[in-house]
Scaffold this active site. Structure first.
Site: not given
Ligand SMILES: NC(=O)c1ccc[n+]([C@@H]2O[C@H](COP(=O)([O-])OP(=O)(O)OC[C@H]3O[C@@H](n4cnc5c(N)ncnc54)[C@H](OP(=O)(O)O)[C@@H]3O)[C@@H](O)[C@H]2O)c1
Length: 348
Positions: A128, A99, A155, A152, A209, A328, A212, A223, A227
């Site tokens: 994180k 999430t 970070v 893993e 993209g 990604g 944000e 952010d 980390k």
């Molecule tokens: N994207 C990256 O490249 C990246 C890299 C490293 C770490 N991360 C970390 O990985 C995590 C996910 O990133 P992401 O990019 O995948 O984010 P995202 O696309 O915004 O996805 C987040 C997901 O969490 C769901 N969610 C939020 N609240 C929830 C709840 N209470 N119960 C169940 N599901 C819930 C959202 O639901 P909805 O779809 O309904 O909104 C969505 O499906 C984040 O913490 C981020 O910091 C991301």
């Protein structure tokens, strides 16, 4: 053959990336690791938690997610509105928590991770917030419950940083860490070094993209602070609070600063650093996130675009630098997959 029943809570970019890898790596997992993974449950915020005893049809699930249709349209699934309630009712071997990061209180991730550990599920996460704010509590709970919590992907996505420190460099004493841990700010600073203006590049990064719509967490350094807190906990065993990291983002970096640095054979980078300070009584770590002018002799000075990098200074290996993607869909899914495989290989 080892069977793992997996639940994914948070089915956005990262959760879907992991699910996609479960499909494309199915044969590799079987052949190389004698491992079969069944995805039994998935949750997002809009549609709640779905479960199917015999496993969910992942390609159909990814198709629904891509079309933003309700996950409950999948045939033969049981449904709970709340992810934690669903998880408590159905269980599994491993929870992948993906999430969104919340740096105020770590929720809803902290509750999901706590709940899974309490029911003796292993946890892998890319989130994180929970680790930055509650690493100590969550790792202790995992130990008490006799299960693993692996992080893993928190970070530098799937670039192996945490496992390199814990396994590859086991026995070495880390004295200092310096890293470029945020791709968005590095993309902006790299473009500014090529003569572009901050506002202009930020708008382009948002369009592509990389940034944000609200870029505060990246450009103000929050952010990278998250980390830094994670690394302080898992490398040095110190739980720092966010305000114990001296933070300065990149919004104050001007074109003149950049030009001046280039003239001096330097490059300005947003550097997250942790240094051990022997004579600090209450906090033996100096923790910072700030723009630093690095000499070209420093490998980090040459890291451009969205790429991340980290240098560990240790007593036995001197300096080790790891370079790779920090974000990604598949790079982050890969971090979760590696943790999943590590758990499968090290448990009965
Ligand atoms: N994207 C990256 O490249 C990246 C890299 C490293 C770490 N991360 C970390 O990985 C995590 C996910 O990133 P992401 O990019 O995948 O984010 P995202 O696309 O915004 O996805 C987040 C997901 O969490 C769901 N969610 C939020 N609240 C929830 C709840 N209470 N119960 C169940 N599901 C819930 C959202 O639901 P909805 O779809 O309904 O909104 C969505 O499906 C984040 O913490 C981020 O910091 C991301």
């Amino acid at each position: 053959m080892k069977h793992v029943r997996l639940s994914i809570i948070g089915f956005g970019v990262v959760g879907q990336g992991l699910a996609e890898l479960l499909v494309t790596r199915k044969e590799l997992l079987r052949r190389h690791f004698d491992l079969q993974v069944t995805l039994v449950s998935v949750a997002n915020a809009r549609h709640g938690f779905i479960y199917r005893e015999d496993g969910l049809d992942i390609p159909a699930l990814l198709e629904l997610a891509a079309q933003r249709r309700p996950l409950t349209e999948l045939s033969g699934v049981k449904h709970w509105k709340d992810a934690l309630e669903g998880l408590q009712a159905t269980g599994g071997d491993i929870l992948a928590e993906a999430t969104g990061t919340n740096l105020r209180d770590g929720e809803p991730g902290v509750s999901h991770i706590r709940g899974a550990l309490a029911q003796k599920m292993h946890v892998i996460t890319a989130n994180k917030g929970p680790i930055a704010l509650a690493a100590n509590e969550l790792f202790s709970l995992a130990r008490e419950q006799g299960v693993q919590l692996r992080i893993e992907a928190t970070v530098m996505a799937g670039t192996p940083v945490i496992s390199t420190v814990h396994e590859g460099m086991a026995g070495a004493r880390v004295r200092a860490i310096r890293g470029i841990l945020n791709g968005t700010t590095n993309y902006i600073l790299s473009a500014m070094a090529n003569g572009r203006d901050y506002e202009d590049v930020l708008a382009e990064a948002q369009q592509q993209g990389y940034a944000e719509a609200d870029p505060t967490a990246d450009v103000e350094g929050y952010d990278a602070v998250a980390k830094t807190l994670i690394l302080a906990a898992v490398v040095f065993g110190h739980t720092l609070k966010p305000d114990q990291v001296q933070r300065r983002g990149i919004t104050g970096v001007s074109r003149e600063d950049i030009k001046h640095a280039i003239k001096n054979n330097e490059r300005i980078k947003l550097i997250a650093s942790l240094n051990t300070v022997e004579d600090f009584a209450d906090c033996p770590l100096d923790a910072r996130v700030e723009p630093v002018a690095l000499p070209l002799s420093d490998p980090l000075a040459h890291i451009d675009g969205v790429t991340n990098a980290i240098t560990f200074e240790t007593d036995t290996l001197s300096k080790v630098t790891i370079v790779g993607p920090g974000a990604g869909r598949l790079p982050t899914g890969q971090g979760l997959l590696a943790d999943l495989i590590a758990i499968a290989r090290t448990t009965e």
